[in-house]
Design a protein around this motif. Structure first.
Motif, short mmCIF file in Angstrom:
data_model
loop_
_atom_site.label_atom_id
_atom_site.label_comp_id
_atom_site.label_asym_id
_atom_site.label_seq_id
_atom_site.Cartn_x
_atom_site.Cartn_y
_atom_site.Cartn_z
N GLN A 34 0.81 -1.22 0.00
CA GLN A 34 0.00 0.00 0.00
C GLN A 34 0.85 1.27 0.00
OE1 GLN A 34 -1.03 -2.62 2.40
NE2 GLN A 34 -2.08 -3.32 0.56
N PRO A 54 3.04 3.50 4.13
CA PRO A 54 2.24 4.00 5.26
C PRO A 54 2.81 3.45 6.58
CG PRO A 54 1.09 2.23 4.12
CD PRO A 54 2.31 2.54 3.32
N LEU A 55 2.59 4.19 7.64
CA LEU A 55 3.10 3.78 8.96
C LEU A 55 2.22 2.73 9.62
CD1 LEU A 55 4.32 7.17 10.44
CD2 LEU A 55 5.69 5.28 9.59
N ASN A 56 0.99 2.60 9.22
CA ASN A 56 0.10 1.65 9.91
C ASN A 56 0.10 0.30 9.28
OD1 ASN A 56 -1.26 2.32 7.58
ND2 ASN A 56 -2.98 3.24 8.65
#
Length: 56
Positions: A34, A54-56
């Protein structure tokens, strides 16, 4: 730029260069996580590649 490269001229072959898959493979990996991948003109000359996840 991130699509697979196809050779249309027979004078260019595997012996004179790669298969044109490098950025395609990178793009698939980044998108699989992603993330985003983009190209830009480097201030030092040449091409720069920016990859963000993304960090999540």
């Amino acid at each position: 730029m991130f699509e697979q490269f196809y050779r249309v001229e027979n004078s260019r072959n595997r012996a004179t260069g790669g298969r044109g898959l490098g950025l395609t493979i990178c793009s698939n990996i980044v998108e699989g996580h992603q993330g985003t991948i983009s190209a830009y003109h480097s201030q030092d000359g040449g091409l720069g590649i920016q990859i963000e996840f993304p960090l999540n």
